[in-house]
Write an enzyme that holds these catalytic residues in place. Structure first.
Site, PDB file in Angstrom:
ATOM      1  N   GLN A 188       0.832  -1.199   0.000  1.00 53.20           N
ATOM      2  CA  GLN A 188       0.000   0.000   0.000  1.00 53.20           C
ATOM      3  C   GLN A 188       0.871   1.254   0.000  1.00 53.20           C
ATOM      4  O   GLN A 188       0.356   2.362  -0.149  1.00 53.20           O
ATOM      5  CB  GLN A 188      -0.905   0.004   1.232  1.00 53.20           C
ATOM      6  CG  GLN A 188      -1.850  -1.173   1.299  1.00 53.20           C
ATOM      7  CD  GLN A 188      -2.619  -1.211   2.607  1.00 53.20           C
ATOM      8  OE1 GLN A 188      -3.527  -0.415   2.820  1.00 53.20           O
ATOM      9  NE2 GLN A 188      -2.246  -2.113   3.491  1.00 53.20           N
ATOM     10  N   ASN A 189       2.174   1.078   0.169  1.00 49.82           N
ATOM     11  CA  ASN A 189       3.091   2.216   0.274  1.00 49.82           C
ATOM     12  C   ASN A 189       3.487   2.737  -1.099  1.00 49.82           C
ATOM     13  O   ASN A 189       3.612   1.973  -2.053  1.00 49.82           O
ATOM     14  CB  ASN A 189       4.339   1.813   1.058  1.00 49.82           C
ATOM     15  CG  ASN A 189       4.004   1.326   2.462  1.00 49.82           C
ATOM     16  OD1 ASN A 189       3.005   1.751   3.045  1.00 49.82           O
ATOM     17  ND2 ASN A 189       4.811   0.435   2.999  1.00 49.82           N
ATOM     18  N   HIS A 217      -1.252   1.727  -4.506  1.00 56.56           N
ATOM     19  CA  HIS A 217      -1.672   3.131  -4.423  1.00 56.56           C
ATOM     20  C   HIS A 217      -0.754   4.093  -5.174  1.00 56.56           C
ATOM     21  O   HIS A 217      -0.766   5.293  -4.905  1.00 56.56           O
ATOM     22  CB  HIS A 217      -1.777   3.545  -2.954  1.00 56.56           C
ATOM     23  CG  HIS A 217      -2.806   2.760  -2.203  1.00 56.56           C
ATOM     24  ND1 HIS A 217      -2.730   2.500  -0.853  1.00 56.56           N
ATOM     25  CD2 HIS A 217      -3.944   2.137  -2.638  1.00 56.56           C
ATOM     26  CE1 HIS A 217      -3.771   1.782  -0.472  1.00 56.56           C
ATOM     27  NE2 HIS A 217      -4.520   1.538  -1.542  1.00 56.56           N
ATOM     28  N   ALA A 232       7.848  -3.987  12.405  1.00 60.89           N
ATOM     29  CA  ALA A 232       8.243  -4.748  11.215  1.00 60.89           C
ATOM     30  C   ALA A 232       9.656  -5.309  11.284  1.00 60.89           C
ATOM     31  O   ALA A 232       9.878  -6.473  10.931  1.00 60.89           O
ATOM     32  CB  ALA A 232       8.083  -3.872   9.977  1.00 60.89           C
TER      33      ALA A 232
END
Length: 229
Positions: free
Chosen positions: A87-88, A105, A214
């Protein structure tokens, strides 16, 4: 043949590289109303502000480096056929060495025609200016999927998820759709792993949660995945 490992990543993985996110406390929400910088209406109303916002984000990206989370996912290619779906809009997965990355995106370092969406270009440097035009003479805009726009990359993402032998989520709250809905395209027998310090709402079936950021979480994930090679 290597098993197909599909990884959905979100803002949490890039945050550890210093990428500021909309939803962080003290993040960009406090400085910008999202409707002023990340919607098609914002571009029509005040393109100067929108362009400045993404130029600032792009400049920041050039100052950031991949972190242990990005590097760890890239290293998994030694044992798995790894597909990153992110999504980054940054390029930290690519810079870490991941060879297959799908951006849902858009991409911060790319721009596209305001008229012809298929005309997408790599932007040299960090600054997009008025007067920068596509080959057909139309102003260029950030190659970003703004709120209220379709997410065309979902058409490519869904088949990738359907083919997954293992599905992993790293650094996303799973609140942003349609990306969060990708979990529902996994087969029933596919192991699910979620790496995030705050457990996202996942109600599909048994999920292995790794409640870490992460960097550390991906290291733990790698140990668990060794059993599934």
């Amino acid at each position: 043949m290597k098993k197909k490992l599909v990884v959905l990543t979100g803002a949490g993985i890039s945050q550890e590289s210093g990428i500021r996110t909309f939803r962080d406390m003290g993040g960009l929400w406090e400085e910008y109303d999202i409707t002023e910088v990340a919607t098609p209406e914002a571009w029509e109303r005040n393109p100067e502000l929108v362009m400045k916002f993404y130029n600032d984000r792009r400049k920041q990206l050039y100052e950031c480096e991949p972190n242990a989370g990005h590097l760890g996912l890239a290293e998994l290619e030694n044992d798995f056929d790894v597909q990153i779906i992110t999504q980054n809009v940054d390029d930290l997965h690519e810079r870490a060495g991941s060879s297959k990355v799908l951006h849902l995106h858009g991409e911060l370092k790319k721009v596209r025609s305001t008229k012809y969406e298929e005309l997408v270009y790599d932007l040299e440097g960090w600054e997009l200016k008025f007067g920068d035009r596509c080959e057909k003479g139309y102003q260029l805009r950030p190659h970003i999927v703004w709120f209220g726009e379709m997410v065309p990359a979902m058409e490519e993402a869904v088949p990738l998820v359907e083919q997954a032998d293992i599905f992993v989520v790293v650094g996303t709250s799973l609140n942003v759709y349609p990306a969060a809905g990708l979990l529902h395209y996994t087969r029933d027998d596919v192991p699910l792993f979620v790496v995030d310090p705050e457990r996202p709402p996942v109600y599909l079936r048994k999920v292995t949660f790794i409640e870490e950021k992460a960097g550390r979480g991906v290291a733990i994930l790698k140990e668990k995945l060794k059993k599934l090679c």
